[in-house]
Design a protein around this motif. Structure first.
Motif, PDB file in Angstrom:
ATOM      1  N   ALA A 157      33.204  25.717  56.477  1.00  0.00           N
ATOM      2  CA  ALA A 157      33.801  24.482  55.951  1.00  0.00           C
ATOM      3  C   ALA A 157      33.192  23.234  56.575  1.00  0.00           C
ATOM      4  O   ALA A 157      33.280  22.155  56.002  1.00  0.00           O
ATOM      5  CB  ALA A 157      35.307  24.496  56.189  1.00  0.00           C
ATOM      6  N   ASP A 158      32.554  23.365  57.722  1.00  0.00           N
ATOM      7  CA  ASP A 158      32.033  22.225  58.473  1.00  0.00           C
ATOM      8  C   ASP A 158      30.770  21.654  57.810  1.00  0.00           C
ATOM      9  O   ASP A 158      29.756  22.349  57.702  1.00  0.00           O
ATOM     10  CB  ASP A 158      31.716  22.675  59.897  1.00  0.00           C
ATOM     11  N   PRO A 159      30.804  20.385  57.375  1.00  0.00           N
ATOM     12  CA  PRO A 159      29.620  19.770  56.760  1.00  0.00           C
ATOM     13  C   PRO A 159      28.397  19.779  57.693  1.00  0.00           C
ATOM     14  O   PRO A 159      27.259  19.798  57.215  1.00  0.00           O
ATOM     15  CB  PRO A 159      30.059  18.338  56.462  1.00  0.00           C
ATOM     16  N   ALA A 160      28.617  19.782  58.996  1.00  0.00           N
ATOM     17  CA  ALA A 160      27.502  19.814  59.944  1.00  0.00           C
ATOM     18  C   ALA A 160      26.690  21.102  59.786  1.00  0.00           C
ATOM     19  O   ALA A 160      25.472  21.102  59.993  1.00  0.00           O
ATOM     20  CB  ALA A 160      28.002  19.681  61.379  1.00  0.00           C
ATOM     21  N   TYR A 161      27.339  22.188  59.409  1.00  0.00           N
ATOM     22  CA  TYR A 161      26.625  23.447  59.189  1.00  0.00           C
ATOM     23  C   TYR A 161      25.614  23.269  58.052  1.00  0.00           C
ATOM     24  O   TYR A 161      24.466  23.700  58.155  1.00  0.00           O
ATOM     25  CB  TYR A 161      27.583  24.603  58.870  1.00  0.00           C
ATOM     26  N   TYR A 162      26.027  22.616  56.974  1.00  0.00           N
ATOM     27  CA  TYR A 162      25.137  22.446  55.820  1.00  0.00           C
ATOM     28  C   TYR A 162      24.039  21.430  56.096  1.00  0.00           C
ATOM     29  O   TYR A 162      22.945  21.538  55.527  1.00  0.00           O
ATOM     30  CB  TYR A 162      25.949  22.113  54.564  1.00  0.00           C
ATOM     31  N   GLN A 163      24.301  20.478  56.969  1.00  0.00           N
ATOM     32  CA  GLN A 163      23.249  19.569  57.407  1.00  0.00           C
ATOM     33  C   GLN A 163      22.168  20.373  58.121  1.00  0.00           C
ATOM     34  O   GLN A 163      20.981  20.233  57.819  1.00  0.00           O
ATOM     35  CB  GLN A 163      23.814  18.490  58.338  1.00  0.00           C
ATOM     36  N   MET A 164      22.583  21.249  59.043  1.00  0.00           N
ATOM     37  CA  MET A 164      21.633  22.097  59.770  1.00  0.00           C
ATOM     38  C   MET A 164      20.894  23.024  58.808  1.00  0.00           C
ATOM     39  O   MET A 164      19.681  23.169  58.875  1.00  0.00           O
ATOM     40  CB  MET A 164      22.379  22.907  60.841  1.00  0.00           C
ATOM     41  N   LEU A 165      21.636  23.635  57.894  1.00  0.00           N
ATOM     42  CA  LEU A 165      21.028  24.557  56.941  1.00  0.00           C
ATOM     43  C   LEU A 165      20.065  23.826  56.011  1.00  0.00           C
ATOM     44  O   LEU A 165      18.960  24.313  55.732  1.00  0.00           O
ATOM     45  CB  LEU A 165      22.115  25.281  56.138  1.00  0.00           C
TER      46      LEU A 165
END
Length: 186
Positions: A157-165
């Motif tokens: 759910a964390d948008p930071a994960y998708y930034q990294m991805l």
């Protein structure tokens, strides 16, 4: 919770691809060719197709990952959102609007792609290869979306994960890193 045991530190498609390296290899290679290989469509435009298809398939993991990759590659955080909201008013070229409409039709049912839709794309400057690749990218992401959702892969759910991805996708592409992914130690 995933339907099969998957590495917790590898959510979404990554854990599934690690589960079966033999089937992952050709899927990754095809993805690398289609989204990062030589093309008259930019990498960002190809990511828009993946984001649109994943959005319409309601696959949150893939939608978030490819929207972020498109944002980064296009240098604009609003284009992917606009495309998913309304292709016809999105700030993309007429050619891209026509190709995205072909993607939307293909996502629904491949037989929904009409001669009129193809003609519109051609009149807007799309080549036969761009039309081909749009349909193939759409079909590939329908496969990915069903793979992720069908096995209930974890969707952070964390948008930071998708930034990294998104950064990983845009810098390394879709190939598996040498030696694979780090294993989480307990």
């Amino acid at each position: 919770m995933p339907h099969i045991p998957l590495p917790e530190q590898l959510p979404g498609i990554t854990g599934l691809l690690e589960y079966r390296l033999d089937t992952a290899m050709p899927i990754r290679e095809l993805t690398q060719i289609l989204l990062r290989g030589e093309s008259t469509l930019s990498q960002g435009e190809r990511e828009l197709i993946a984001a649109l298809v994943s959005s319409r398939n309601q696959t949150n993991f893939c939608e978030a990952a490819h929207s972020k990759a498109a944002d980064l590659l296009l240098g604009d955080d609003e284009i992917a959102r606009a495309v998913k909201q309304d292709i016809e008013t999105a700030p993309v070229s007429e050619k891209m609007k026509a190709l995205l409409q072909i993607a939307a039709l293909t996502q629904k049912n491949g037989r929904d792609v009409t001669p009129e839709a193809v003609d519109r794309a051609r009149k807007a400057g799309a080549t036969d290869r761009e039309i081909h690749d749009t349909v193939l990218i759409t079909a590939l992401f329908c496969l990915y979306n069903k793979y992720v959702d069908g096995l209930a892969s974890v969707t952070p759910a964390d948008p930071a994960y998708y930034q990294m991805l998104g950064e990983r996708i845009t810098t390394r592409g879709y190939v598996r890193p040498p030696g694979g992914y780090p294993v989480k130690s307990n």
